[in-house]
Scaffold this motif. Sequence first.
Motif, PDB file in Angstrom:
ATOM      1  N   LEU A 197       0.829  -1.220   0.000  1.00 19.24           N
ATOM      2  CA  LEU A 197       0.000   0.000   0.000  1.00 19.24           C
ATOM      3  C   LEU A 197       0.864   1.271   0.000  1.00 19.24           C
ATOM      4  N   CYS A 198       2.038   1.180   0.565  1.00 18.20           N
ATOM      5  CA  CYS A 198       2.941   2.336   0.615  1.00 18.20           C
ATOM      6  C   CYS A 198       3.361   2.792  -0.781  1.00 18.20           C
ATOM      7  N   ALA A 199       3.185   1.916  -1.781  1.00 14.74           N
ATOM      8  CA  ALA A 199       3.568   2.277  -3.155  1.00 14.74           C
ATOM      9  C   ALA A 199       2.394   2.874  -3.935  1.00 14.74           C
ATOM     10  N   GLN A 200       1.228   2.972  -3.288  1.00 11.71           N
ATOM     11  CA  GLN A 200       0.036   3.442  -4.005  1.00 11.71           C
ATOM     12  C   GLN A 200       0.245   4.841  -4.587  1.00 11.71           C
ATOM     13  N   ASN A 201      -0.164   5.010  -5.839  1.00 12.38           N
ATOM     14  CA  ASN A 201      -0.028   6.281  -6.567  1.00 12.38           C
ATOM     15  C   ASN A 201       1.419   6.715  -6.772  1.00 12.38           C
ATOM     16  N   LEU A 202       2.312   5.788  -6.646  1.00 15.51           N
ATOM     17  CA  LEU A 202       3.726   6.063  -6.936  1.00 15.51           C
ATOM     18  C   LEU A 202       4.163   5.153  -8.095  1.00 15.51           C
ATOM     19  N   PRO A 203       5.221   5.531  -8.808  1.00 12.87           N
ATOM     20  CA  PRO A 203       5.648   4.705  -9.958  1.00 12.87           C
ATOM     21  C   PRO A 203       6.462   3.490  -9.522  1.00 12.87           C
ATOM     22  N   TRP A 204       5.888   2.692  -8.645  1.00 11.21           N
ATOM     23  CA  TRP A 204       6.516   1.456  -8.188  1.00 11.21           C
ATOM     24  C   TRP A 204       5.505   0.322  -8.298  1.00 11.21           C
ATOM     25  N   ALA A 205       5.960  -0.852  -8.698  1.00 10.23           N
ATOM     26  CA  ALA A 205       5.117  -2.055  -8.655  1.00 10.23           C
ATOM     27  C   ALA A 205       5.688  -2.972  -7.581  1.00 10.23           C
ATOM     28  N   ALA A 206       4.876  -3.253  -6.573  1.00  8.48           N
ATOM     29  CA  ALA A 206       5.339  -4.112  -5.474  1.00  8.48           C
ATOM     30  C   ALA A 206       5.111  -5.578  -5.817  1.00  8.48           C
ATOM     31  N   LYS A 207       6.055  -6.419  -5.407  1.00  2.80           N
ATOM     32  CA  LYS A 207       5.920  -7.867  -5.614  1.00  2.80           C
ATOM     33  C   LYS A 207       6.455  -8.587  -4.383  1.00  2.80           C
ATOM     34  N   TYR A 208       5.688  -9.557  -3.926  1.00  7.73           N
ATOM     35  CA  TYR A 208       6.100 -10.334  -2.760  1.00  7.73           C
ATOM     36  C   TYR A 208       7.060 -11.430  -3.189  1.00  7.73           C
ATOM     37  N   ILE A 209       8.239 -11.445  -2.644  1.00  8.61           N
ATOM     38  CA  ILE A 209       9.161 -12.568  -2.877  1.00  8.61           C
ATOM     39  C   ILE A 209       9.086 -13.516  -1.678  1.00  8.61           C
ATOM     40  N   GLY A 210       9.075 -12.936  -0.477  1.00  4.65           N
ATOM     41  CA  GLY A 210       8.907 -13.750   0.727  1.00  4.65           C
ATOM     42  C   GLY A 210      10.203 -14.337   1.221  1.00  4.65           C
ATOM     43  N   ALA A 211      10.179 -15.652   1.495  1.00  2.00           N
ATOM     44  CA  ALA A 211      11.355 -16.287   2.082  1.00  2.00           C
ATOM     45  C   ALA A 211      12.509 -16.300   1.088  1.00  2.00           C
TER      46      ALA A 211
END
Length: 226
Positions: free
Chosen positions: A196-210
């Motif tokens: 959510l911290c990337a909302q309306n910003l030019p970033w795409a978040a992706k979960y990598i995890g472990a």
Amino acid sequence: MLISPYYDRQAIEAKVMAGKHRAVVGGDWEELGQFQVDFLVAQGLKQHHTLLDIGCGSLRGGVKLIKYLDAENYFGTDLNGSLLSVGYDIELAKAGLTAKLPRSHLIVDGDFDYTWCARPFDFVLAQSVFTHLPLGFVRICLERLCGVVKPDGRLFMTIHEIPADHPADRSYRQPGGIVSYGGKNPYHHRYSDIALCAQNLPWAAKYIGAWNHPHGQKIVQFTRSR
Ligand SMILES: C[S@@+](CC[C@H](N)C(=O)[O-])C[C@H]1O[C@@H](n2cnc3c(N)ncnc32)[C@H](O)[C@@H]1O
């Protein structure tokens, strides 16, 4: 209350003066240093890329990253100038690598201020930094960082993760045994809140995890959109 013990710069400096700069950043010097390089190389980091290491401390990962990258392609920032100094003067010197990096590439900064940046980065790493900061700092970092990362450039950020249904205000025992908290150090975060911290910003978040982190931290990728 301090955000984390890292904000007590005098106490950190006293530990550095006592020769404890490796312990201050969490120990496991060789293992966690090599681990960071191996991960980034597996993610596509090449010698010619530029890398920003946010919260690089005393260069646990930095020494090995500087060794891998072409000269002058590494930049490190940290809240604690004493850690940067010992990282350069002792650790980098011991590795015989100071000629590869101008001292000016290590910058004292606790506010994610990248106005000094002259050329955009290909890769950014924040390893075990947001595990010591509340969620709002993630947003500030993403806002300030997007202007200095190349399109398709990537930021990798480690977190102490809590499951989606775990109340943020309740402590949580991490896989590595560390107990994390919502409102004090060491901080935990829900992946959905990080994204959510990337909302309306030019970033795409992706979960990598472990990622086999020795202390059980998880990792999140943010890709700078075009
Ligand atoms: C656990 S150490 C990790 C250091 C390094 N990334 C590593 O893996 O060896 C956390 C580091 O984050 C730094 N730090 C904490 N808050 C920060 C902030 N707001 N901005 C930049 N650095 C910060 C600390 O000073 C410390 O060096």
